[in-house]
Motif scaffolding. Sequence first.
Motif, PDB file in Angstrom:
ATOM      1  N   ARG A 175       0.813  -1.150   0.057  1.00 57.86           N
ATOM      2  CA  ARG A 175       0.087   0.090   0.118  1.00 57.86           C
ATOM      3  C   ARG A 175       1.049   1.176  -0.128  1.00 57.86           C
ATOM      4  O   ARG A 175       0.473   2.180  -0.609  1.00 57.86           O
ATOM      5  N   LEU A 176       2.018   1.242   0.701  1.00 55.39           N
ATOM      6  CA  LEU A 176       2.910   2.561   0.816  1.00 55.39           C
ATOM      7  C   LEU A 176       3.748   2.660  -0.668  1.00 55.39           C
ATOM      8  O   LEU A 176       3.520   3.997  -1.208  1.00 55.39           O
ATOM      9  N   PHE A 177       3.936   1.561  -1.459  1.00 53.27           N
ATOM     10  CA  PHE A 177       4.485   1.829  -2.603  1.00 53.27           C
ATOM     11  C   PHE A 177       3.428   2.300  -3.719  1.00 53.27           C
ATOM     12  O   PHE A 177       3.791   3.143  -4.309  1.00 53.27           O
ATOM     13  N   LEU A 178       2.051   1.633  -3.531  1.00 56.52           N
ATOM     14  CA  LEU A 178       1.199   2.326  -4.300  1.00 56.52           C
ATOM     15  C   LEU A 178       0.823   4.072  -4.049  1.00 56.52           C
ATOM     16  O   LEU A 178       0.523   4.715  -4.668  1.00 56.52           O
ATOM     17  N   GLY A 179       1.071   4.311  -2.760  1.00 58.57           N
ATOM     18  CA  GLY A 179       0.465   5.486  -2.048  1.00 58.57           C
ATOM     19  C   GLY A 179       1.544   6.650  -2.666  1.00 58.57           C
ATOM     20  O   GLY A 179       1.314   7.888  -2.932  1.00 58.57           O
ATOM     21  N   ILE A 362      -0.224   5.689   5.655  1.00 61.19           N
ATOM     22  CA  ILE A 362       0.379   5.805   4.296  1.00 61.19           C
ATOM     23  C   ILE A 362       0.779   7.139   3.902  1.00 61.19           C
ATOM     24  O   ILE A 362       1.717   7.576   3.248  1.00 61.19           O
ATOM     25  N   GLN A 363      -0.413   8.316   4.136  1.00 59.23           N
ATOM     26  CA  GLN A 363       0.032   9.673   3.955  1.00 59.23           C
ATOM     27  C   GLN A 363       1.227  10.039   4.850  1.00 59.23           C
ATOM     28  O   GLN A 363       1.935  10.912   4.129  1.00 59.23           O
ATOM     29  N   LEU A 416       0.595  19.751  -0.310  1.00 58.80           N
ATOM     30  CA  LEU A 416      -0.707  19.313  -1.061  1.00 58.80           C
ATOM     31  C   LEU A 416      -0.762  17.783  -0.280  1.00 58.80           C
ATOM     32  O   LEU A 416      -1.860  17.521  -0.068  1.00 58.80           O
ATOM     33  N   ILE A 417       0.246  17.049  -0.246  1.00 61.33           N
ATOM     34  CA  ILE A 417       0.413  15.717   0.605  1.00 61.33           C
ATOM     35  C   ILE A 417      -0.080  15.905   1.752  1.00 61.33           C
ATOM     36  O   ILE A 417      -0.766  14.954   2.198  1.00 61.33           O
ATOM     37  N   THR A 418       0.490  16.613   2.501  1.00 61.05           N
ATOM     38  CA  THR A 418       0.179  16.923   3.913  1.00 61.05           C
ATOM     39  C   THR A 418      -1.356  16.988   4.213  1.00 61.05           C
ATOM     40  O   THR A 418      -1.935  16.720   5.104  1.00 61.05           O
ATOM     41  N   PHE A 419      -2.053  18.155   3.262  1.00 63.23           N
ATOM     42  CA  PHE A 419      -3.589  18.225   3.618  1.00 63.23           C
ATOM     43  C   PHE A 419      -4.565  17.814   2.665  1.00 63.23           C
ATOM     44  O   PHE A 419      -5.623  18.062   2.890  1.00 63.23           O
ATOM     45  N   ILE A 420      -4.171  16.949   1.618  1.00 66.66           N
ATOM     46  CA  ILE A 420      -5.031  16.536   0.695  1.00 66.66           C
ATOM     47  C   ILE A 420      -4.827  14.821   1.026  1.00 66.66           C
ATOM     48  O   ILE A 420      -3.919  14.281   0.003  1.00 66.66           O
ATOM     49  N   PRO A 421      -5.174  14.188   1.695  1.00 68.12           N
ATOM     50  CA  PRO A 421      -4.914  12.870   2.073  1.00 68.12           C
ATOM     51  C   PRO A 421      -5.241  11.673   0.691  1.00 68.12           C
ATOM     52  O   PRO A 421      -4.474  10.834   0.553  1.00 68.12           O
ATOM     53  N   GLN A 422      -6.126  12.184  -0.005  1.00 65.65           N
ATOM     54  CA  GLN A 422      -6.404  11.377  -1.390  1.00 65.65           C
ATOM     55  C   GLN A 422      -5.598  11.444  -2.299  1.00 65.65           C
ATOM     56  O   GLN A 422      -5.460  10.168  -2.912  1.00 65.65           O
ATOM     57  N   SER A 424      -2.293  10.512  -1.767  1.00 68.01           N
ATOM     58  CA  SER A 424      -1.744   9.293  -1.332  1.00 68.01           C
ATOM     59  C   SER A 424      -2.357   8.116  -0.871  1.00 68.01           C
ATOM     60  O   SER A 424      -1.899   7.262  -0.727  1.00 68.01           O
ATOM     61  N   THR A 425      -3.712   8.250  -0.833  1.00 65.53           N
ATOM     62  CA  THR A 425      -4.499   7.040  -0.092  1.00 65.53           C
ATOM     63  C   THR A 425      -5.538   6.562  -1.449  1.00 65.53           C
ATOM     64  O   THR A 425      -5.900   5.219  -1.105  1.00 65.53           O
TER      65      THR A 425
END
Length: 435
Positions: A175-179, A362-363, A416-422, A424-425
Amino acid sequence: MVVDTMGICILLGGFALLLILRIPVTFSLLLASLGTTLYLGLEPGFLIINMSKGVMNFSLLAIPFFIIAGGIMCHGGITTRILDFSNIIVGRFRGGLAQVNVLGSMFFGGVSGSAVADVSTVGSMMIPMMDQKGYDKDYSVAVTVSSACQGIIIPPSHNMILYAFAAGGGVSVGRLFLGGVLPGIMLGIFLMVVSYVIAVRRGYPSEKGVGFKKALKISTDAFLGLFTFLIIMLGITLGIFTATESAAVACIYALVITTCVYRTMTFRRLIQICYESLRTLAVVMSLIAAAYVYGMLLSRLRIPALATEGLLSISDNTIMLLLLINVVLVALGCIMDMAPLILICTPIIYPVVVQTLGMSPIQFGIMLLLNLGIGLCTPPVGSALFVGCAVGKAKIEKVSKALLPFYFTMILMLILITFIPQLSTTIPDWLMPEI
């Protein structure tokens, strides 16, 4: 909660002091842990037992396979083919070689998973080519160094395996790879836009187009190498392989392709790759063993809980806390290398952001890796920056100045990564939903 101030000072202060004295990180961790162990009245055997436990983890077997696979790809001719393929896609834009540099790093990062490998391999080819076409050297090195950050978050990345290990085994490597896929691609696109804008302002040239037959041959050759990435991702996503098994299969596939298809791999070169990989692995595994003991003592002294209380005492605003954590991580990344920071910071910060603030593991993993990836490009200790300057024979001061627009771009992606979880998830939830 009873706070052992002296024990904390020995563990944290001792480690900091030893680093200031320029003692290697692994020995700094071990000596600080030894002093704390003796202070707490524990048997010295505590260190040996827990060092052994630290490296006896099945998921860590993926690391040597990824390191060897990356080495085979670096020295087996795949890099040249990736750059030729990238030139077909983006070379005809203004500043074409800069675009090729970024896209090539995106592809190569997905194979090697290492920013330093990206800089040394791609940079040794691209920087001289850009010099010949009239690109400023500081710009050429800046593009190469900043684009190498993609290799940290585009899978497969052995740093992701270190994070999953340091998080206590509660994070799926697959899941981390895909994130990391979507954030890595977005970061590459952002860097290409910045490169294009600068190229237009400075009048850098575009590259000539390639005929259809030649383009088809280049694409076929490049795809055979890039298929290594697909083996890993599809194998994990479809449940055919674990991360470790996929790394082993990718290693065998890379060896077959470079030996039987490209015919660029010799026995002498393979022995050299194994030797270099063994040296790298020895450093990584000794660091993991030392960091595991250090992490055990962090938990025994309740430092993660104290860190949580300390951050919450500053503010209970989630946005402010996440911004503060990002600032701390970027600052640490400027003065210390990535692998030890992952192993040290994850046990401390993970409970704060995941258990208290409710961020997805993951995020947080992608956020952490990009933070520390920015540190690789930042003085005074950024290893990617130093390698890039050495390869390009450029001064760090000039390259650091040329990196400013790229720093802003990477920080924007970090926010963007920090505040938009979608970001990376979404892909992990879609392709590998948690059961």
